[in-house]
Design a protein around this motif. Structure first.
Motif, PDB file in Angstrom:
ATOM      1  N   ARG A  88      -0.541  43.686 -19.948  1.00 36.64           N
ATOM      2  CA  ARG A  88      -1.608  42.822 -19.415  1.00 36.64           C
ATOM      3  C   ARG A  88      -0.979  41.386 -18.992  1.00 36.64           C
ATOM      4  O   ARG A  88       0.095  41.044 -19.567  1.00 36.64           O
ATOM      5  CB  ARG A  88      -2.721  42.206 -20.586  1.00 36.64           C
ATOM      6  CG  ARG A  88      -3.383  43.399 -21.423  1.00 36.64           C
ATOM      7  CD  ARG A  88      -4.016  43.055 -22.373  1.00 36.64           C
ATOM      8  NE  ARG A  88      -4.784  44.324 -23.058  1.00 36.64           N
ATOM      9  CZ  ARG A  88      -5.426  44.603 -24.241  1.00 36.64           C
ATOM     10  NH1 ARG A  88      -5.698  43.274 -24.838  1.00 36.64           N
ATOM     11  NH2 ARG A  88      -6.191  45.334 -24.237  1.00 36.64           N
ATOM     12  N   LEU A 108      -3.086  35.633 -29.853  1.00 33.97           N
ATOM     13  CA  LEU A 108      -2.925  37.188 -29.351  1.00 33.97           C
ATOM     14  C   LEU A 108      -2.542  37.900 -30.634  1.00 33.97           C
ATOM     15  O   LEU A 108      -3.206  39.147 -30.777  1.00 33.97           O
ATOM     16  CB  LEU A 108      -1.865  37.543 -28.351  1.00 33.97           C
ATOM     17  CG  LEU A 108      -2.291  36.671 -27.038  1.00 33.97           C
ATOM     18  CD1 LEU A 108      -1.118  36.866 -26.253  1.00 33.97           C
ATOM     19  CD2 LEU A 108      -3.336  37.410 -26.496  1.00 33.97           C
ATOM     20  N   GLU A 121       0.703  46.692 -27.315  1.00 32.82           N
ATOM     21  CA  GLU A 121       0.297  45.804 -26.176  1.00 32.82           C
ATOM     22  C   GLU A 121       1.441  45.257 -25.762  1.00 32.82           C
ATOM     23  O   GLU A 121       2.069  44.777 -26.642  1.00 32.82           O
ATOM     24  CB  GLU A 121      -0.913  45.097 -26.635  1.00 32.82           C
ATOM     25  CG  GLU A 121      -2.211  45.682 -27.126  1.00 32.82           C
ATOM     26  CD  GLU A 121      -3.177  44.715 -27.519  1.00 32.82           C
ATOM     27  OE1 GLU A 121      -2.956  43.475 -27.632  1.00 32.82           O
ATOM     28  OE2 GLU A 121      -4.456  45.151 -27.817  1.00 32.82           O
ATOM     29  N   TYR A 123       1.837  41.878 -23.343  1.00 30.06           N
ATOM     30  CA  TYR A 123       1.499  40.581 -22.313  1.00 30.06           C
ATOM     31  C   TYR A 123       2.509  40.059 -21.770  1.00 30.06           C
ATOM     32  O   TYR A 123       3.665  39.650 -22.299  1.00 30.06           O
ATOM     33  CB  TYR A 123       0.689  39.559 -23.323  1.00 30.06           C
ATOM     34  CG  TYR A 123      -0.305  40.043 -24.199  1.00 30.06           C
ATOM     35  CD1 TYR A 123      -1.756  39.908 -23.330  1.00 30.06           C
ATOM     36  CD2 TYR A 123      -0.362  40.795 -25.227  1.00 30.06           C
ATOM     37  CE1 TYR A 123      -2.748  40.313 -23.810  1.00 30.06           C
ATOM     38  CE2 TYR A 123      -1.663  41.289 -25.919  1.00 30.06           C
ATOM     39  CZ  TYR A 123      -2.779  40.804 -25.264  1.00 30.06           C
ATOM     40  OH  TYR A 123      -3.669  41.227 -25.721  1.00 30.06           O
ATOM     41  N   ILE A 125       3.280  36.809 -19.702  1.00 31.23           N
ATOM     42  CA  ILE A 125       2.853  35.634 -19.528  1.00 31.23           C
ATOM     43  C   ILE A 125       3.520  34.668 -18.930  1.00 31.23           C
ATOM     44  O   ILE A 125       4.805  34.495 -18.958  1.00 31.23           O
ATOM     45  CB  ILE A 125       2.793  34.813 -21.017  1.00 31.23           C
ATOM     46  CG1 ILE A 125       1.931  35.929 -22.133  1.00 31.23           C
ATOM     47  CG2 ILE A 125       2.030  33.368 -21.089  1.00 31.23           C
ATOM     48  CD1 ILE A 125       2.151  35.307 -23.678  1.00 31.23           C
TER      49      ILE A 125
END
Length: 133
Positions: A88, A108, A121, A123, A125
């Motif tokens: 993500r 998170l 997962e 991320y 950022i």
């Protein structure tokens, strides 16, 4: 299919909504050190992972419980695996300081991982400013 070992099963069984058992980490990459000078884009990261996810089958496996809890769960291949669910892309609000990153990371990490998907997962950022190494 591969059945969970005792230690992995212990983490699964001890997890509660208010007490997740997953692990995480934060790594900071300095875009100015990228060979060739240009920044690394999210699509490049996604493409790299897409080209390598097959090298470790565990990234495509999810847990399946044994009916009535009569045995340890099993890892099975997820027929609906979607890399873009697991990787993500988000950004910190301005000014993008260390405190904001820590708050976001805590938020998170506090969310349990969905058991109907492979248990990981990533991320990416963007927007952290003013961090010196």
């Amino acid at each position: 299919m591969q059945q969970l070992g005792g230690q992995d099963a212990m983490f699964v069984h001890s997890e509660m909504d208010c007490f997740p058992q997953h692990l995480g980490g934060v790594t900071i990459y300095d875009q100015s050190t990228v060979p060739g000078g240009g920044p690394v884009r999210f699509k490049q990261i996604l493409a790299l992972l897409q080209n390598r996810v097959h090298l470790s089958p565990i990234f495509r496996r999810k847990l399946v419980e044994v009916p009535m809890g009569l045995g340890q769960p099993y890892w099975v291949e997820d027929p609906n695996f979607n890399l873009e669910y697991h990787v993500r892309h988000i950004a910190l609000p301005k000014p993008g300081n260390w405190r904001q990153l820590c708050i976001l990371a805590a938020r998170l990490y506090s969310q349990p991982l969905r058991r109907d998907k492979p248990l990981w997962e990533i991320y990416v950022i963007e927007g952290l400013r003013g961090v010196e190494g």
